[in-house]
Design a protein around this motif. Structure first.
Motif, PDB file in Angstrom:
ATOM      1  N   SER A 154      47.479  30.029 -74.955  1.00  0.00           N
ATOM      2  CA  SER A 154      47.027  28.642 -75.075  1.00  0.00           C
ATOM      3  C   SER A 154      45.653  28.604 -75.733  1.00  0.00           C
ATOM      4  O   SER A 154      44.649  28.255 -75.091  1.00  0.00           O
ATOM      5  CB  SER A 154      46.976  27.997 -73.679  1.00  0.00           C
ATOM      6  N   PRO A 155      45.569  28.930 -77.021  1.00  0.00           N
ATOM      7  CA  PRO A 155      44.267  29.038 -77.690  1.00  0.00           C
ATOM      8  C   PRO A 155      43.502  27.721 -77.770  1.00  0.00           C
ATOM      9  O   PRO A 155      42.278  27.697 -77.670  1.00  0.00           O
ATOM     10  CB  PRO A 155      44.626  29.551 -79.086  1.00  0.00           C
ATOM     11  N   THR A 156      44.204  26.606 -77.939  1.00  0.00           N
ATOM     12  CA  THR A 156      43.503  25.313 -78.059  1.00  0.00           C
ATOM     13  C   THR A 156      42.933  24.894 -76.704  1.00  0.00           C
ATOM     14  O   THR A 156      41.812  24.374 -76.619  1.00  0.00           O
ATOM     15  CB  THR A 156      44.459  24.224 -78.583  1.00  0.00           C
ATOM     16  N   LEU A 157      43.700  25.109 -75.642  1.00  0.00           N
ATOM     17  CA  LEU A 157      43.198  24.825 -74.299  1.00  0.00           C
ATOM     18  C   LEU A 157      41.918  25.606 -74.031  1.00  0.00           C
ATOM     19  O   LEU A 157      40.907  25.055 -73.594  1.00  0.00           O
ATOM     20  CB  LEU A 157      44.244  25.223 -73.247  1.00  0.00           C
ATOM     21  N   LEU A 158      41.981  26.916 -74.317  1.00  0.00           N
ATOM     22  CA  LEU A 158      40.831  27.782 -74.056  1.00  0.00           C
ATOM     23  C   LEU A 158      39.608  27.361 -74.863  1.00  0.00           C
ATOM     24  O   LEU A 158      38.472  27.495 -74.408  1.00  0.00           O
ATOM     25  CB  LEU A 158      41.183  29.239 -74.375  1.00  0.00           C
ATOM     26  N   LYS A 159      39.837  26.842 -76.039  1.00  0.00           N
ATOM     27  CA  LYS A 159      38.733  26.418 -76.914  1.00  0.00           C
ATOM     28  C   LYS A 159      37.869  25.354 -76.245  1.00  0.00           C
ATOM     29  O   LYS A 159      36.640  25.318 -76.430  1.00  0.00           O
ATOM     30  CB  LYS A 159      39.324  25.878 -78.223  1.00  0.00           C
ATOM     31  N   LEU A 178      51.537  12.550 -62.988  1.00  0.00           N
ATOM     32  CA  LEU A 178      52.851  13.072 -63.359  1.00  0.00           C
ATOM     33  C   LEU A 178      53.672  13.332 -62.104  1.00  0.00           C
ATOM     34  O   LEU A 178      53.121  13.528 -61.014  1.00  0.00           O
ATOM     35  CB  LEU A 178      52.695  14.381 -64.145  1.00  0.00           C
ATOM     36  N   GLU A 179      54.976  13.374 -62.239  1.00  0.00           N
ATOM     37  CA  GLU A 179      55.840  13.641 -61.094  1.00  0.00           C
ATOM     38  C   GLU A 179      55.590  15.015 -60.492  1.00  0.00           C
ATOM     39  O   GLU A 179      55.866  15.261 -59.330  1.00  0.00           O
ATOM     40  CB  GLU A 179      57.314  13.522 -61.510  1.00  0.00           C
ATOM     41  N   SER A 180      55.040  15.914 -61.283  1.00  0.00           N
ATOM     42  CA  SER A 180      54.805  17.281 -60.806  1.00  0.00           C
ATOM     43  C   SER A 180      53.650  17.373 -59.819  1.00  0.00           C
ATOM     44  O   SER A 180      53.470  18.393 -59.162  1.00  0.00           O
ATOM     45  CB  SER A 180      54.523  18.203 -61.995  1.00  0.00           C
ATOM     46  N   ILE A 215      44.487  16.978 -80.100  1.00  0.00           N
ATOM     47  CA  ILE A 215      45.011  16.522 -78.817  1.00  0.00           C
ATOM     48  C   ILE A 215      46.470  16.920 -78.619  1.00  0.00           C
ATOM     49  O   ILE A 215      46.891  17.265 -77.514  1.00  0.00           O
ATOM     50  CB  ILE A 215      44.841  14.983 -78.662  1.00  0.00           C
ATOM     51  N   ARG A 216      47.257  16.908 -79.686  1.00  0.00           N
ATOM     52  CA  ARG A 216      48.673  17.264 -79.562  1.00  0.00           C
ATOM     53  C   ARG A 216      48.836  18.701 -79.076  1.00  0.00           C
ATOM     54  O   ARG A 216      49.627  18.991 -78.175  1.00  0.00           O
ATOM     55  CB  ARG A 216      49.388  17.076 -80.902  1.00  0.00           C
ATOM     56  N   ASP A 217      48.088  19.623 -79.676  1.00  0.00           N
ATOM     57  CA  ASP A 217      48.180  21.029 -79.274  1.00  0.00           C
ATOM     58  C   ASP A 217      47.709  21.230 -77.837  1.00  0.00           C
ATOM     59  O   ASP A 217      48.299  22.004 -77.076  1.00  0.00           O
ATOM     60  CB  ASP A 217      47.337  21.909 -80.215  1.00  0.00           C
ATOM     61  N   VAL A 218      46.641  20.520 -77.469  1.00  0.00           N
ATOM     62  CA  VAL A 218      46.117  20.641 -76.102  1.00  0.00           C
ATOM     63  C   VAL A 218      47.169  20.213 -75.083  1.00  0.00           C
ATOM     64  O   VAL A 218      47.458  20.922 -74.113  1.00  0.00           O
ATOM     65  CB  VAL A 218      44.832  19.793 -75.926  1.00  0.00           C
ATOM     66  N   VAL A 219      47.750  19.037 -75.306  1.00  0.00           N
ATOM     67  CA  VAL A 219      48.741  18.505 -74.365  1.00  0.00           C
ATOM     68  C   VAL A 219      49.983  19.393 -74.324  1.00  0.00           C
ATOM     69  O   VAL A 219      50.528  19.695 -73.252  1.00  0.00           O
ATOM     70  CB  VAL A 219      49.119  17.055 -74.736  1.00  0.00           C
ATOM     71  N   GLU A 220      50.433  19.832 -75.479  1.00  0.00           N
ATOM     72  CA  GLU A 220      51.621  20.688 -75.555  1.00  0.00           C
ATOM     73  C   GLU A 220      51.408  21.988 -74.786  1.00  0.00           C
ATOM     74  O   GLU A 220      52.278  22.433 -74.031  1.00  0.00           O
ATOM     75  CB  GLU A 220      51.942  20.975 -77.024  1.00  0.00           C
ATOM     76  N   GLU A 221      50.260  22.611 -74.988  1.00  0.00           N
ATOM     77  CA  GLU A 221      49.963  23.864 -74.279  1.00  0.00           C
ATOM     78  C   GLU A 221      49.819  23.631 -72.778  1.00  0.00           C
ATOM     79  O   GLU A 221      50.297  24.425 -71.962  1.00  0.00           O
ATOM     80  CB  GLU A 221      48.668  24.474 -74.832  1.00  0.00           C
ATOM     81  N   LEU A 222      49.170  22.518 -72.406  1.00  0.00           N
ATOM     82  CA  LEU A 222      48.943  22.234 -70.987  1.00  0.00           C
ATOM     83  C   LEU A 222      50.247  22.008 -70.243  1.00  0.00           C
ATOM     84  O   LEU A 222      50.406  22.459 -69.097  1.00  0.00           O
ATOM     85  CB  LEU A 222      48.028  21.005 -70.849  1.00  0.00           C
ATOM     86  N   TYR A 223      51.207  21.318 -70.884  1.00  0.00           N
ATOM     87  CA  TYR A 223      52.451  20.980 -70.196  1.00  0.00           C
ATOM     88  C   TYR A 223      53.289  22.209 -69.837  1.00  0.00           C
ATOM     89  O   TYR A 223      54.143  22.144 -68.955  1.00  0.00           O
ATOM     90  CB  TYR A 223      53.272  19.979 -71.021  1.00  0.00           C
ATOM     91  N   HIS A 224      53.028  23.336 -70.481  1.00  0.00           N
ATOM     92  CA  HIS A 224      53.705  24.573 -70.067  1.00  0.00           C
ATOM     93  C   HIS A 224      53.354  24.922 -68.623  1.00  0.00           C
ATOM     94  O   HIS A 224      54.139  25.569 -67.927  1.00  0.00           O
ATOM     95  CB  HIS A 224      53.283  25.741 -70.977  1.00  0.00           C
ATOM     96  N   PHE A 225      52.170  24.492 -68.172  1.00  0.00           N
ATOM     97  CA  PHE A 225      51.673  24.890 -66.859  1.00  0.00           C
ATOM     98  C   PHE A 225      51.826  23.817 -65.789  1.00  0.00           C
ATOM     99  O   PHE A 225      51.690  24.113 -64.606  1.00  0.00           O
ATOM    100  CB  PHE A 225      50.185  25.268 -66.965  1.00  0.00           C
ATOM    101  N   ILE A 226      52.082  22.566 -66.169  1.00  0.00           N
ATOM    102  CA  ILE A 226      52.111  21.492 -65.163  1.00  0.00           C
ATOM    103  C   ILE A 226      53.402  20.674 -65.230  1.00  0.00           C
ATOM    104  O   ILE A 226      53.472  19.566 -64.707  1.00  0.00           O
ATOM    105  CB  ILE A 226      50.897  20.543 -65.334  1.00  0.00           C
TER     106      ILE A 226
END
Length: 647
Positions: free
Chosen positions: A501-506, A558-560, A609-620
């Motif tokens: 998740s490079p964008t998240l880490l950034k 989110l439901e999660s 923002i798209r990359d951030v959200v996409e990467e984050l949703y893998h975890f939540i």
């Protein structure tokens, strides 16, 4: 303009002679200081009218002017109050105050006349208020006596805090202190502000604005509820958890002594313990300011003496040094004046920490000789608390709970067997199953029990009441596996930690990863996060309003079980992601959440923002993943999870 000020204006018009301010203060049941403050407010309001308040020293005050002008003035105040009364939010706010913070129980009939609305409207108001506090097990209801609040005192105060934060957010055009004026008398607010920001300045000067606002709200609620006769009941908790907040007990007693003089409040032991918990939870003891050089040498000698006895170097523990330097001068003064302070945990401490109690007593002999005083058990136990906390922090003490079905004697037998093989630094406490179910289990590291206990997150070992050789093996295996090797218990890792998740880490910052945070409501959580971002300079002045406005538009959860609050990019100065896990789940609109992730990208980074959200949703994306993330205890583990190095 408020109703008290209206009553004062009405009395000034009704009494056409000079009367002392004490006359009005008695009629309004407030101090003369409050009357003077209200007079200043009236002076501002009467500027458009040909009237004035005349004051003669040693005589009193009187309203001067033509009757026609006086009538126009009072009509304008009434119109102002009526406008407020017609506002549903102001009406609900006042219902909350009448039900929870006043002695007299309001009835639907009185409220209907006062606000000029139907009982149906009032029932809708009550329903709306109950929805806000629905997860607190507290409810406003109507009975034959009037409107009442139902729930334990602890939960009522918790719900009140949530309501105050909720309506403070809605009335965001006012300052925090002005919003408090809607619920509490000015005199009480001023007393609490002076107490925290002046009398205890050394303790609060470095505490963040969020914690100060939160503590002020807690204290106002507790003190006002005490004024109208509501005391707290004992909380179920384990000694190894309670001993930490007792570090603030002497500070709590200072506050109580001041309040009992100023406000004639009575605190029982449960009220004192609750106040200590609040001080500890708001980080008051972490900011002790040392300025008492006279006691520096004796404190250092005491720590050195304890280090020698315990065979562990405590001389470099700055927090211990500062805590004792704050505590000991006040203790010596109490002993010389014959003032006795009682520790409500004394018997439990003497029982569970009997060895350390004797050692501390022995070490404190140097203070008895130095200042010609004799220490009682309560004072010794309060000093012990500081040393136990220091010993826990320097050589990680494990908290082990014994739960039995055959009474205390059986539990004591297991206790004696366990003590043979575990380190002396570990805390071992005997508990009932009922207490285990009611108390916060967060600090428990291992349960040893003769019962069938299937706790999802705490390691446990079932033994026979007489503890045979097989039981010994099981206990030692569990101790080694979970407390020495640190293996996780009952946690199924469903996270896709092999996803880079490079964008998240950034945009992640270790300083913006907060884990196991304790808040009671969505409003409190947002206030904490926003205040921190404001303090760090990551956002501008419009950010707070932008977040709150977005939350009003719809739920950001989110439901999660995760929430993703956010703001207008134009209010963000530096792009960042604020990651916060909660100690206890809180209500976020239509469901409870355990994780809050605030993604704030400024205008120049908005395309990412798209990359951030996409990467984050893998975890939540599911509840299991959120559960696992909310149980992570170290910021570096979060960062590792978002990197390709996770395993």
């Amino acid at each position: 303009m408020n109703e008290r000020q209206y009553k004062l204006a009405r009395m000034l018009i009704d009494h056409d002679n000079f009367l002392p301010t004490s006359f009005y203060s008695k009629k309004l049941l407030v101090s003369t200081k409050t009357v003077y403050q209200d007079l200043e407010a009236l002076k501002l309001f009467m500027k458009p009218y040909a009237i004035q308040i005349k004051r003669l020293p040693s005589v009193g005050i009187k309203l001067i002017g033509e009757e026609q002008e006086k009538r126009a003035f009072i009509t304008a105040i009434e119109d102002c109050l009526n406008m407020d009364n017609y506002s549903p939010n102001i009406r609900r706010l006042r219902i909350i105050k009448d039900v929870c913070l006043e002695k007299e129980t309001p009835t639907l009939e009185k409220l209907s006349k006062r606000f000029m609305v139907s009982k149906t409207s009032l029932y809708n108001d009550i329903k709306h208020i109950n929805q806000i506090i629905s997860h607190n097990e507290v409810v406003l209801s109507s009975n034959s006596e009037g409107l009442v609040v139902n729930g334990s005192e602890f939960l009522v105060q918790k719900a009140l805090k949530q309501l105050i934060f909720h309506y403070s957010t809605i009335l965001s055009n006012n300052s925090f202190k002005e919003n408090l004026d809607n619920f509490f008398e000015i005199e009480l607010i001023d007393n609490v502000y002076k107490l925290l920001l002046e009398d205890l300045y050394d303790l609060t000067t470095k505490v963040s604005d969020y914690y100060i606002r939160s503590l002020i709200t807690n204290l106002l609620i507790q003190f006002r509820r005490l004024e109208i006769g509501h005391h707290l009941t004992a909380e179920e908790s384990f000694l190894f958890s309670s001993i930490h907040y007792m570090e603030t007990y002497s500070v709590a007693n200072e506050i109580i002594a001041e309040l009992e003089k100023k406000m004639n409040l009575h605190f029982d032991d449960n009220d004192k313990e609750y106040l200590s918990r609040q001080l500890f939870a708001h980080r008051i003891t972490n900011n002790l300011k040392v300025d008492n050089e006279k006691y520096t040498d004796i404190v250092y000698r005491l720590i050195e003496r304890m280090s020698t006895i315990e065979k562990i170097d405590l001389t470099q523990n700055e927090h211990l040094f500062n805590s004792l330097l704050y505590h000991i001068p006040a203790m010596v003064l109490r002993l010389k004046k014959g003032i006795r302070i009682e520790n409500p945990l004394l018997e439990s401490i003497k029982s569970q920490y009997s060895e350390l109690f004797s050692i501390v007593w022995y070490a404190l002999v140097i203070i008895e000789k130095e200042y010609d005083v004799i220490l009682n058990d309560d004072e010794i136990s309060l000093i012990l608390i500081h040393f136990q906390i220091a010993l826990d922090s320097q050589s990680k003490a494990n908290n082990i709970l014994i739960v039995c079905q055959h009474g205390v004697s059986s539990a004591q037998f297991i206790y004696s067997k366990i003590r043979r093989f575990i380190p002396a630094r570990d805390n071992v406490e005997i508990s009932t199953l009922e207490k285990l179910e009611k108390a916060d289990p967060t600090d428990i590291d291992l349960i040893i029990t003769s019962l069938d206990i299937n706790h999802p997150m705490i390691p446990y070992v079932k033994v026979t009441p007489l503890v045979n050789s097989d039981d010994y093996v099981r206990m030692m295996e569990a101790y080694t596996k979970y407390l020495i090797k640190g293996e996780k218990f009952g946690e199924v890792n469903t996270l896709q930690s092999n996803v880079a998740s490079p964008t998240l880490l950034k945009f992640m910052d270790p300083d913006l990863i907060r884990l196991s945070v304790k808040v009671d409501s969505k409003e409190e959580c947002l206030d904490l996060m926003i205040s921190e971002l404001e303090r760090m300079g990551h956002v501008n002045k419009r950010f707070r309003k932008s977040v709150c406005d977005r939350e009003k538009l719809g739920n950001t959860n989110l439901e999660s079980g995760a929430a993703l609050p956010h703001a207008d990019p134009s209010t963000v100065i530096t792009s960042h992601i604020f990651f916060l896990s909660l100690k206890n789940a809180i209500n976020w609109g239509d469901r409870n959440i355990k994780l809050v992730i605030m993604i704030n990208l400024c205008e120049k980074d908005i395309l990412e923002i798209r990359d951030v959200v996409e990467e984050l949703y893998h975890f939540i994306e599911n509840e299991e993943s959120v559960d696992v993330m909310s149980n992570i205890t170290k910021p570096e583990e979060i960062l590792k999870l978002f990197s390709s190095e996770g395993d």
